[in-house]
Design a protein around this motif. Structure first.
Motif, PDB file in Angstrom:
ATOM      1  N   LYS A  53      18.375 -11.755   3.645  1.00  0.00           N
ATOM      2  CA  LYS A  53      19.823 -10.262   3.218  1.00  0.00           C
ATOM      3  C   LYS A  53      20.142  -9.416   4.659  1.00  0.00           C
ATOM      4  CE  LYS A  53      20.257 -10.611  -1.344  1.00  0.00           C
ATOM      5  NZ  LYS A  53      20.034 -10.049  -2.882  1.00  0.00           N
ATOM      6  N   ALA A  54      19.045  -8.405   5.043  1.00  0.00           N
ATOM      7  CA  ALA A  54      18.953  -7.771   5.870  1.00  0.00           C
ATOM      8  C   ALA A  54      19.331  -8.408   7.254  1.00  0.00           C
ATOM      9  CB  ALA A  54      17.880  -7.212   5.885  1.00  0.00           C
ATOM     10  N   ALA A  55      18.831  -9.232   7.856  1.00  0.00           N
ATOM     11  CA  ALA A  55      18.872 -10.332   8.878  1.00  0.00           C
ATOM     12  C   ALA A  55      19.755 -11.116   9.614  1.00  0.00           C
ATOM     13  CB  ALA A  55      17.826 -11.825   8.922  1.00  0.00           C
ATOM     14  N   GLN A  56      20.731 -11.373   7.468  1.00  0.00           N
ATOM     15  CA  GLN A  56      22.333 -11.925   7.985  1.00  0.00           C
ATOM     16  C   GLN A  56      22.949 -11.206   8.408  1.00  0.00           C
ATOM     17  OE1 GLN A  56      21.390 -13.438   4.060  1.00  0.00           O
ATOM     18  NE2 GLN A  56      21.066 -15.763   4.468  1.00  0.00           N
ATOM     19  N   LYS A  57      22.799 -10.125   7.647  1.00  0.00           N
ATOM     20  CA  LYS A  57      23.738  -9.431   7.879  1.00  0.00           C
ATOM     21  C   LYS A  57      23.748  -8.565   9.823  1.00  0.00           C
ATOM     22  CE  LYS A  57      23.896  -7.213   3.836  1.00  0.00           C
ATOM     23  NZ  LYS A  57      23.401  -5.758   2.316  1.00  0.00           N
ATOM     24  N   ALA A  58      21.966  -8.542  10.241  1.00  0.00           N
ATOM     25  CA  ALA A  58      22.273  -8.205  11.279  1.00  0.00           C
ATOM     26  C   ALA A  58      22.840  -9.231  12.061  1.00  0.00           C
ATOM     27  CB  ALA A  58      20.699  -7.513  11.555  1.00  0.00           C
ATOM     28  N   VAL A  59      22.349 -10.227  12.178  1.00  0.00           N
ATOM     29  CA  VAL A  59      23.304 -11.309  13.048  1.00  0.00           C
ATOM     30  C   VAL A  59      24.298 -11.541  13.194  1.00  0.00           C
ATOM     31  CG1 VAL A  59      22.801 -13.729  13.252  1.00  0.00           C
ATOM     32  CG2 VAL A  59      20.640 -12.705  12.627  1.00  0.00           C
ATOM     33  N   LYS A  60      25.499 -11.523  12.029  1.00  0.00           N
ATOM     34  CA  LYS A  60      26.760 -11.102  12.130  1.00  0.00           C
ATOM     35  C   LYS A  60      26.801 -10.343  12.315  1.00  0.00           C
ATOM     36  CE  LYS A  60      30.216 -11.851   8.167  1.00  0.00           C
ATOM     37  NZ  LYS A  60      30.336 -11.485   6.763  1.00  0.00           N
ATOM     38  N   LEU A  61      26.897  -8.999  12.387  1.00  0.00           N
ATOM     39  CA  LEU A  61      27.054  -8.098  13.171  1.00  0.00           C
ATOM     40  C   LEU A  61      26.668  -7.682  14.674  1.00  0.00           C
ATOM     41  CD1 LEU A  61      26.093  -4.922  10.734  1.00  0.00           C
ATOM     42  CD2 LEU A  61      28.249  -5.890  11.010  1.00  0.00           C
ATOM     43  N   ASN A  62      25.400  -8.809  15.018  1.00  0.00           N
ATOM     44  CA  ASN A  62      24.994  -8.334  16.407  1.00  0.00           C
ATOM     45  C   ASN A  62      24.847  -9.956  16.916  1.00  0.00           C
ATOM     46  OD1 ASN A  62      24.458  -8.297  18.776  1.00  0.00           O
ATOM     47  ND2 ASN A  62      23.503  -6.904  19.180  1.00  0.00           N
ATOM     48  N   PRO A  63      25.437 -11.227  17.174  1.00  0.00           N
ATOM     49  CA  PRO A  63      24.877 -12.570  17.216  1.00  0.00           C
ATOM     50  C   PRO A  63      24.145 -12.365  18.488  1.00  0.00           C
ATOM     51  CG  PRO A  63      27.007 -12.432  16.942  1.00  0.00           C
ATOM     52  CD  PRO A  63      26.719 -11.474  16.852  1.00  0.00           C
ATOM     53  N   GLN A  64      24.122 -11.628  19.862  1.00  0.00           N
ATOM     54  CA  GLN A  64      23.363 -12.126  20.277  1.00  0.00           C
ATOM     55  C   GLN A  64      21.906 -10.976  20.441  1.00  0.00           C
ATOM     56  OE1 GLN A  64      24.809 -14.152  22.636  1.00  0.00           O
ATOM     57  NE2 GLN A  64      26.275 -14.655  21.273  1.00  0.00           N
ATOM     58  N   ASP A  65      21.450 -10.738  19.489  1.00  0.00           N
ATOM     59  CA  ASP A  65      20.648  -9.458  19.038  1.00  0.00           C
ATOM     60  C   ASP A  65      19.404 -11.328  19.220  1.00  0.00           C
ATOM     61  OD1 ASP A  65      18.255  -8.974  18.629  1.00  0.00           O
ATOM     62  OD2 ASP A  65      19.036  -7.324  17.646  1.00  0.00           O
ATOM     63  N   PRO A  66      18.596 -11.403  19.829  1.00  0.00           N
ATOM     64  CA  PRO A  66      17.417 -12.181  19.663  1.00  0.00           C
ATOM     65  C   PRO A  66      16.394 -12.184  18.674  1.00  0.00           C
ATOM     66  CG  PRO A  66      16.654 -11.259  21.957  1.00  0.00           C
ATOM     67  CD  PRO A  66      18.349 -10.586  21.641  1.00  0.00           C
ATOM     68  N   GLN A  67      16.263 -10.576  18.718  1.00  0.00           N
ATOM     69  CA  GLN A  67      14.601  -9.692  17.594  1.00  0.00           C
ATOM     70  C   GLN A  67      15.375 -10.303  15.844  1.00  0.00           C
ATOM     71  OE1 GLN A  67      11.623  -8.537  18.122  1.00  0.00           O
ATOM     72  NE2 GLN A  67      12.127  -9.671  15.387  1.00  0.00           N
ATOM     73  N   ALA A  68      17.668 -10.085  16.027  1.00  0.00           N
ATOM     74  CA  ALA A  68      17.963 -10.342  14.355  1.00  0.00           C
ATOM     75  C   ALA A  68      17.939 -11.696  13.545  1.00  0.00           C
ATOM     76  CB  ALA A  68      19.425  -9.158  14.895  1.00  0.00           C
ATOM     77  N   ARG A  69      17.930 -12.772  15.107  1.00  0.00           N
ATOM     78  CA  ARG A  69      17.775 -13.896  14.848  1.00  0.00           C
ATOM     79  C   ARG A  69      16.880 -14.076  14.600  1.00  0.00           C
ATOM     80  NH1 ARG A  69      22.061 -17.522  15.365  1.00  0.00           N
ATOM     81  NH2 ARG A  69      23.701 -16.518  16.228  1.00  0.00           N
TER      82      ARG A  69
END
Length: 139
Positions: free
Chosen positions: A62-78
């Protein structure tokens, strides 16, 4: 009485993590940061990482999905999203791996991800999903 800003709380959490504090102790700190600043992608990325380290992949997802949605260009979030997907038996990791591979063509991003992998494996040497993602990205 002084009030701690979100930025100060986030930095304190990072400092405590760097000092080796346990994920289960730090999760409430990063959860508070995320509650106070709901569009803070770095805090969500950190929270997802801590959940993964603490063996809570559903919460990490859940947290990672939100992080990727907010910043799709963050490799760590992905990366966190892919690991949470693997740990919760979700399908669809390949497109995320392909995007991460493209993002890691930037040397600074690759360096940060390599540090993250080293940190994760130091804290959990048998971390199966991390080892799998690292192997995919190193090939």
């Amino acid at each position: 009485m002084t009030t701690t800003t979100v930025e100060e709380l986030f930095q304190q959490g990072l400092d405590r993590y760097s000092a080796g504090e346990a994920p289960q102790v730090l999760i409430p700190v990063f959860k508070e940061v995320c509650d106070r600043a709901q569009r803070n992608s770095p805090a969500l990325t950190c929270l997802a990482w801590l959940y993964l380290l603490d063996g809570k992949p559903a919460l990490a997802l859940k947290a990672a999905q939100k992080a990727v949605k907010l910043n799709p260009q963050d490799p760590q979030a992905r990366i966190n999203l892919v690991m949470a997907m693997l740990d919760t038996a979700q399908k669809g990791v390949r497109p995320h791996i392909e995007i991460i591979q493209q993002l890691l063509m930037v040397p600074e991003l690759r360096e940060e991800v390599d540090k993250s992998f080293a940190d994760g494996l130091e804290r959990n040497p048998e971390w199966a999903s991390l080892l799998k993602v690292k192997a995919w990205l190193d090939s």
